[in-house]
Design a protein around this motif. Sequence first.
Motif, short mmCIF file in Angstrom:
data_model
loop_
_atom_site.label_atom_id
_atom_site.label_comp_id
_atom_site.label_asym_id
_atom_site.label_seq_id
_atom_site.Cartn_x
_atom_site.Cartn_y
_atom_site.Cartn_z
N TRP A 42 1.00 -1.11 -0.23
CA TRP A 42 -0.01 0.01 0.24
C TRP A 42 0.43 1.09 -0.19
O TRP A 42 2.04 0.95 0.37
CB TRP A 42 -1.23 0.06 1.36
N ASN B 101 -7.51 -13.91 8.37
CA ASN B 101 -7.93 -12.10 8.02
C ASN B 101 -6.40 -10.96 8.13
O ASN B 101 -5.72 -11.68 9.45
CB ASN B 101 -7.98 -11.80 9.25
N GLY B 102 -6.36 -10.56 6.93
CA GLY B 102 -5.17 -10.30 6.48
C GLY B 102 -3.85 -10.36 6.10
O GLY B 102 -3.32 -9.85 5.70
N SER B 103 -4.63 -11.43 5.74
CA SER B 103 -2.92 -12.21 4.99
C SER B 103 -3.11 -11.80 3.61
O SER B 103 -1.82 -12.10 3.04
CB SER B 103 -3.22 -14.21 5.20
N GLY B 104 -4.17 -10.98 3.76
CA GLY B 104 -4.00 -10.87 1.60
C GLY B 104 -4.98 -11.60 0.45
O GLY B 104 -4.37 -11.05 -0.66
N LYS B 105 -5.18 -11.87 1.04
CA LYS B 105 -6.93 -13.14 0.33
C LYS B 105 -7.46 -11.85 -0.73
O LYS B 105 -7.40 -11.69 -1.86
CB LYS B 105 -7.86 -13.75 0.95
N SER B 106 -7.73 -11.07 -0.48
CA SER B 106 -8.61 -9.69 -1.24
C SER B 106 -7.82 -8.82 -2.06
O SER B 106 -7.96 -9.01 -3.08
CB SER B 106 -9.69 -9.21 -0.28
N THR B 107 -6.52 -8.86 -1.37
CA THR B 107 -5.53 -8.13 -2.11
C THR B 107 -5.33 -8.56 -3.04
O THR B 107 -4.84 -8.39 -4.50
CB THR B 107 -4.48 -7.13 -1.35
N VAL C 225 2.03 -6.52 1.95
CA VAL C 225 0.95 -7.65 1.71
C VAL C 225 1.28 -8.39 1.15
O VAL C 225 0.42 -9.32 1.68
CB VAL C 225 -0.54 -7.14 1.22
N1 LIG Z 1 -7.35 -0.14 0.68
C1 LIG Z 1 -6.57 -0.01 2.16
N2 LIG Z 1 -5.50 0.78 1.88
C2 LIG Z 1 -4.86 0.61 3.27
N3 LIG Z 1 -4.78 -1.18 3.45
C3 LIG Z 1 -5.39 -1.89 3.59
C4 LIG Z 1 -6.12 -1.55 2.46
N4 LIG Z 1 -7.25 -2.60 2.40
C5 LIG Z 1 -6.70 -3.36 3.64
N5 LIG Z 1 -5.43 -2.94 3.70
C6 LIG Z 1 -5.05 -3.95 4.44
O1 LIG Z 1 -3.86 -5.07 3.80
C7 LIG Z 1 -3.82 -6.13 4.61
C8 LIG Z 1 -4.91 -7.16 3.80
O2 LIG Z 1 -5.79 -6.85 3.10
P1 LIG Z 1 -7.05 -7.99 2.91
O3 LIG Z 1 -6.34 -8.49 1.40
O4 LIG Z 1 -7.69 -6.95 2.67
O5 LIG Z 1 -6.63 -9.63 3.41
P2 LIG Z 1 -7.66 -10.62 3.34
O6 LIG Z 1 -8.83 -10.42 2.65
O7 LIG Z 1 -7.08 -12.00 4.14
O8 LIG Z 1 -8.37 -10.24 4.34
C9 LIG Z 1 -4.91 -5.83 5.70
O9 LIG Z 1 -3.20 -5.34 6.58
C10 LIG Z 1 -5.45 -4.36 5.55
O10 LIG Z 1 -5.13 -4.25 6.61
#
Ligand SMILES: Nc1ncnc2c1ncn2[C@@H]1O[C@H](COP(=O)(O)OP(=O)(O)O)[C@@H](O)[C@H]1O
Length: 228
Positions: free
Chosen positions: A22, A48-54, A28
């Motif tokens: 980010w 949670n927070g492992s980066g799946k959505s990213t 991430v």
């Molecule tokens: N828009 C954003 N800006 C900054 N950090 C983000 C944003 N979205 C997610 N994060 C951070 O990126 C990391 C990975 O998030 P995410 O991919 O959503 O994880 P997951 O889907 O595995 O729960 C987390 O630490 C989250 O807080």
Amino acid sequence: MSFAPSDPGAPAIAVRDLCFRWPSGAEVLRDCSLAVPRGQFWMLLGTNGSGKSTLLRTLAGLLQPQSGTIELHPPVGFVFQNPDHQLVMPTVGADVAFGLVSEKLSPPEVQQRVTYALAAVNLLDFIRRPIYALSGGQKQRVAIAGAIARHCDVLLLDEPTALLDPDSQIDLVKQLQRLVKERGLTALWVTHRLEELNYCDGAFLLEQGRVVDQGNPDRLRQRLIQSF
Ligand SMILES: Nc1ncnc2c1ncn2[C@@H]1O[C@H](COP(=O)(O)OP(=O)(O)O)[C@@H](O)[C@H]1O
Ligand SMILES: [Mg+2]
């Protein structure tokens, strides 16, 4: 950085050494690599927070990684956790048709694509139904139909069952399993519900932005159960 595979035998999704951070500098994805064979249904697990959505968002082109390569055939279908963030038109048929506006199709072609896609998810009888009258599971099936109508061969689904009751959850995962088999789609599905692993061909475990284990879903489930 992102391109379509040239070899027809290549995986439908191939990710190599992907890094994403980010603007704050928070890393991430760290040298994240994975491959999903064409025509298979794989799941992506991780805390949670492992980066799946990213990871899913970089695959869909919604986020730009700093380095690494992504190979997949566009267009890619994306299904979000909350279908209310995705369905924009008042009725089922109109919503699926809306995804086709940029394709400059004739009205009969649009009709044919919408009919085909809704039949694929068993919602053809719902074509005129208002979106608000659908259950959560039905809404997710409309979102999947939208991707099928756009001829997406690759579907990315980010916790599509998180807001569903247990019956709709299993119904949706079974429908996707069937669609992948019958229509030769490739799917990557994020979940934290281990019972869904019964329906996929394989799974990846993501930890701190890196794939640390992958393969047989039963073995991964055992590993996760033992770690609790
Ligand atoms: N828009 C954003 N800006 C900054 N950090 C983000 C944003 N979205 C997610 N994060 C951070 O990126 C990391 C990975 O998030 P995410 O991919 O959503 O994880 P997951 O889907 O595995 O729960 C987390 O630490 C989250 O807080
Ligand atoms: Mg997430």
